[in-house]
Motif scaffolding. Structure first.
Motif, PDB file in Angstrom:
ATOM      1  N   PHE A 446     -25.898  -4.563  -7.898  1.00 22.83           N
ATOM      2  CA  PHE A 446     -26.666  -5.710  -7.093  1.00 22.83           C
ATOM      3  C   PHE A 446     -25.638  -6.807  -7.075  1.00 22.83           C
ATOM      4  N   HIS A 447     -24.900  -7.273  -8.032  1.00 23.03           N
ATOM      5  CA  HIS A 447     -24.072  -8.082  -7.850  1.00 23.03           C
ATOM      6  C   HIS A 447     -22.760  -7.752  -6.928  1.00 23.03           C
ATOM      7  N   ALA A 448     -22.397  -6.546  -6.923  1.00 25.87           N
ATOM      8  CA  ALA A 448     -21.410  -6.251  -6.118  1.00 25.87           C
ATOM      9  C   ALA A 448     -21.539  -5.967  -4.765  1.00 25.87           C
ATOM     10  N   ASP A 449     -22.791  -5.386  -4.359  1.00 24.80           N
ATOM     11  CA  ASP A 449     -23.389  -5.826  -3.091  1.00 24.80           C
ATOM     12  C   ASP A 449     -24.899  -5.868  -2.948  1.00 24.80           C
ATOM     13  N   PRO A 450     -25.322  -7.073  -2.679  1.00 24.59           N
ATOM     14  CA  PRO A 450     -26.683  -7.595  -2.633  1.00 24.59           C
ATOM     15  C   PRO A 450     -27.682  -6.963  -1.740  1.00 24.59           C
ATOM     16  N   LEU A 451     -26.967  -6.304  -0.766  1.00 21.30           N
ATOM     17  CA  LEU A 451     -27.703  -5.815   0.210  1.00 21.30           C
ATOM     18  C   LEU A 451     -28.095  -4.071   0.199  1.00 21.30           C
ATOM     19  N   ILE A 452     -27.560  -3.426  -0.921  1.00 19.32           N
ATOM     20  CA  ILE A 452     -27.887  -2.068  -1.152  1.00 19.32           C
ATOM     21  C   ILE A 452     -29.198  -2.089  -1.923  1.00 19.32           C
ATOM     22  N   GLN A 453     -29.746  -0.599  -1.738  1.00 19.98           N
ATOM     23  CA  GLN A 453     -30.941  -0.332  -2.540  1.00 19.98           C
ATOM     24  C   GLN A 453     -30.733   1.108  -3.594  1.00 19.98           C
ATOM     25  N   GLY A 454     -31.061   0.987  -4.638  1.00 22.96           N
ATOM     26  CA  GLY A 454     -31.022   2.239  -5.433  1.00 22.96           C
ATOM     27  C   GLY A 454     -31.816   3.092  -5.056  1.00 22.96           C
ATOM     28  N   THR A 455     -31.739   4.482  -5.979  1.00 24.00           N
ATOM     29  CA  THR A 455     -32.441   5.674  -5.452  1.00 24.00           C
ATOM     30  C   THR A 455     -34.132   5.177  -5.891  1.00 24.00           C
ATOM     31  N   LYS A 456     -34.868   5.501  -4.814  1.00 20.54           N
ATOM     32  CA  LYS A 456     -36.379   5.192  -4.916  1.00 20.54           C
ATOM     33  C   LYS A 456     -37.014   5.970  -6.047  1.00 20.54           C
ATOM     34  N   ARG A 457     -37.817   5.114  -7.026  1.00 14.15           N
ATOM     35  CA  ARG A 457     -38.368   5.852  -8.078  1.00 14.15           C
ATOM     36  C   ARG A 457     -39.621   6.634  -7.668  1.00 14.15           C
ATOM     37  N   THR A 458     -39.501   7.718  -8.087  1.00 11.71           N
ATOM     38  CA  THR A 458     -40.663   8.853  -8.239  1.00 11.71           C
ATOM     39  C   THR A 458     -41.515   9.167  -9.187  1.00 11.71           C
ATOM     40  N   VAL A 459     -42.622   9.810  -9.289  1.00  9.97           N
ATOM     41  CA  VAL A 459     -43.243  10.310 -10.452  1.00  9.97           C
ATOM     42  C   VAL A 459     -42.292  11.109 -11.336  1.00  9.97           C
TER      43      VAL A 459
END
Length: 719
Positions: A446-459
């Motif tokens: 997040f600190h390296a690139d605040p605009l990216i998102q991680g892998t979506k959490r799933t069950v």
């Protein structure tokens, strides 16, 4: 048939007394409706028509029983009624003075005339007298059960709504009974004098007095079923839709003291709600409009509801929204800080219209002390609630129409701390490596690139993290344990089932900090205005409507964020272009001012009560542009995790529908009742029990009437 001699004598006395009244010098005319006109009800949203006065009066009585105000239907009378007995009394003794033609003009509103029950030739009319101010009273037999119910509701209102202690209510009842007794003694004395002047024997007058004492409804109720606090509680439970809270023993805490949680059975609560006709009508109205739409207006338009197996397979289903939060009932800054902190769980139905979910129908589910929740854990505290929810999913609940309705959770609302706790995530989201409950982004990424998102959490990914965390001192992927609510068949915290909190994330987070940063730059760097002038305009601006109740507070020059609450900050953001727009030079070229306008547009779309798919796509672009400009313009003020949460809002709108439908601020209003309750009662020995026992009679009182007003039908006018 044999009649008791005493009873016969009393009857003769009343007959003689009635004859004396009927032979006074005045006209006796009973009004009835002409057969060629109709009586129209003028109560709001009602236009029922009747051909007889009896039916018309009965209709007006139903409105009064529903708690509505009914205006006097007679001409030249400006009175209005909310008490049934007063309405009955006045309608039975409308002024009969003057000639017959004056009677015709003094009757019910347009199109109504009076005639006698017999022909004019059959009327018995006595000659007029000077006693023109006397009125004939046509007594109506009082409904004893209705009187008892209304009196019980009055005492219930004192206890549950006015929050009076039981000792105060008992004093009020006893003192009013004494005053009533004095009034009755005076009335009986005057009656005896009148009967003696008519030649009635003293024995008969005493018999009449005894009968009147025996038939005194007020005394009968106060001295028998409503005499004591315990008897009144029994009446409340038996006569109204009262759901009794259950006290569940948790065991002993670290100090060896037994601890309890107050739980209100959720299936009984739902059953009690559907006893109200207005709730049934709301349910039918909501479910008749469910279907795919291009514009999202409610939670039913989101993917969570559309893809839920229960709602797809069950035609008669219930959708529940839970809210959990901890609140202080005493001064949070004093010596009692956290000592009486209470965790509350509330319930509302998604099967109601959106604007009615945050009213008085919000139900209590659970109360326990905050430190007990930490000590005993989620499984023990929430176990009974989860078991009832499983039973609701499997067996359903039988409602008043005889049908079985199955139901499940569609969301658990709450602030960040509460939602992370319920979901089993690491609660220290300000420092933990994985701080997002919607994706598995790391803090370093997040600190390296605040605009990216991680892998979506799933069950599946959630279950993998739970297994990795078992037996380990550290959490895996930001997940500490498996939430007890994941044992439900149709709900999981990663569906997602934990909506964001707009009040804390947006208005008390991003808006509060970012807007303070922008104003500070406009004042100290661009020197377009000063704080003194800004605060003067904020304080002297003429706010209208709801904004007048949430005026923004003054901006602190030294503060890093605004000091107002969520709605105050929202109001300031909306009004800022009006307040200082004339002071901004070259607004199109000023990057900071453009950030203010971008933030304003982002907030407007996020909080929209209805939003289209095209607007959601535009919102995704707008949020990305805002975060990029914010990062470029103020590189020394890094983005916070709440900025990352906002980047998930477009996809969360697709899941939950408009996020304003599941925000937490309206639920938090429920805390106010409990805070006022303890502060007035001053009983902190077992606060959870006190609050639960006070709240449930309140719901019984509210369900005795109607929760929601009738829907307004709007038709397009024709020229």
């Amino acid at each position: 048939m044999f009649v008791d001699e005493k009873e016969l004598t009393i009857r003769q006395v009343f007959q003689n007394f009635s004859m004396f009244k009927c032979h006074t010098n005045k006209r006796v005319v009973r009004p009835t409706l002409s057969g060629v006109v109709e009586l129209t009800c003028h109560v709001d949203f009602c236009s029922a028509k009747y051909e007889t006065l009896t039916a018309f009066y009965s209709h007006l009585k139903t409105h009064i029983r529903e708690g509505k105000t009914v205006a006097c239907p007679y001409k030249h009378c400006s009175k209005s009624f909310t008490v049934l007995s007063i309405f009955i009394s006045l309608m039975s003794r409308k002024d009969k003075n003057g000639a017959e033609e004056n009677l015709v003009e003094s009757v019910v509103n347009p199109g109504v005339s009076h005639e006698s029950e017999q022909d004019q030739s059959d009327m018995q009319i006595d000659p007029p007298s000077d006693a023109g101010d006397e009125q004939e009273i046509y007594p109506e037999i009082a409904d004893e059960s209705q009187f008892f119910k209304n009196l019980a509701l009055f005492y219930l209102k004192l206890q549950a709504k006015c929050l009076l202690p039981s000792s105060v209510i008992q004093t009020i009842i006893e003192d009013f009974q004494e005053i009533h007794d004095i009034s009755q003694l005076h009335l009986l004395f005057k009656l005896k004098e009148k009967l003696i002047t008519l030649g009635i024997s003293e024995t008969d007058t005493n018999n009449v007095s005894e009968v009147m004492k025996t038939e005194d409804l007020f005394r009968t109720c106060n001295t028998q079923p409503l005499k004591t606090n315990q008897k009144r509680k029994t009446v409340f439970k038996n006569s109204f839709n009262y759901v009794e809270p259950v006290q569940i023993c948790l065991g002993q805490n670290e100090a060896g003291k037994e601890c309890f949680v107050q739980y209100v059975p959720i299936k009984q609560t739902i059953n009690s709600l559907f006893h109200c006709q207005s709730v049934q009508e709301q349910y039918k109205q909501v479910h008749s409009s469910i279907g795919p739409k291009d514009i999202l207006k409610d939670v039913w338009d989101g993917k969570n509801m559309a893809e839920n197996v229960l709602y797809q397979t069950e035609s008669s289903s219930l959708s529940l929204i839970l809210y959990q939060d901890a609140f202080e009932v005493v001064n949070p800054l004093g010596s009692g800080k956290k000592k009486h902190k209470i965790l509350a769980v509330y319930l509302t139905l998604a099967d109601l219209m959106p604007h009615n979910r945050s009213t008085d129908q919000t139900q209590l589910v659970l109360l326990c002390k905050g430190h007990d929740f930490k000590y005993f854990g989620q499984d023990l505290i929430m176990g009974t609630l989860v078991n009832d929810l499983k039973d609701l999913e499997l067996n359903g609940v039988t409602l008043s129409d005889g049908k079985v309705y199955k139901g499940t959770l569609c969301a658990i609302a709450g602030d960040n701390l509460g939602s992370y706790n319920i979901g089993g995530f690491v609660e220290n989201f300000s420092r933990s490596s994985h701080f997002c409950r919607y994706c598995d982004i790391s803090r370093e990424a997040f600190h390296a690139d605040p605009l990216i998102q991680g892998t979506k959490r799933t069950v599946q990914s959630y279950s993998d993290h739970v297994q990795s965390s078992e037996g380990q001192s550290t959490s895996s992927g930001g997940v500490k344990f498996d939430s007890v609510f994941n044992t439900l068949k149709y709900f999981h915290v990663c569906q997602p089932g934990l909506p964001p909190c707009l009040g804390h994330n947006l208005f008390e987070g991003i808006v509060s900090s970012d807007l303070a940063l922008y104003i500070n730059h406009l004042v100290k760097v661009d020197e377009m205005f000063n704080y003194l002038g800004l605060n003067w305009r904020i304080n002297h601006f003429k706010y209208l409507g709801r904004d007048a109740n949430d005026k923004p507070c003054a901006v602190n020059p030294e503060g890093g964020k605004f000091g107002g609450h969520a709605v105050q900050n929202w109001c300031l953001l909306r009004m800022l272009p009006v307040l200082i727009g004339d002071k901004v030079k070259n607004p199109g070229d000023n990057e900071v001012w453009q950030l203010v306008l971008q933030l304003r547009e982002v907030v407007d779309l996020i909080c929209a009560p209805a939003i289209s798919n095209g607007q959601i796509a535009y919102l995704r672009v707008l949020i990305g542009e805002y975060l990029h400009c914010r990062m470029q313009t103020f590189p020394d003020n890094p983005l916070k995790p709440k900025h990352h949460y906002v980047s998930h809002y477009p996809e969360l709108i697709i899941q939950f529908g408009p996020l304003i439908r599941v925000w937490t601020l309206r639920f938090e209003c429920k805390h106010t009742y409990f805070k006022q309750c303890l502060r007035k009662l001053r009983n902190f020995k077992n606060p959870c029990s006190t609050l639960a026992e006070r709240h449930q009679p309140l719901q019984a009182f509210l369900s005795a009437g109607t929760f929601f007003p009738p829907a307004v039908s709007v038709e397009r006018g024709t020229q």
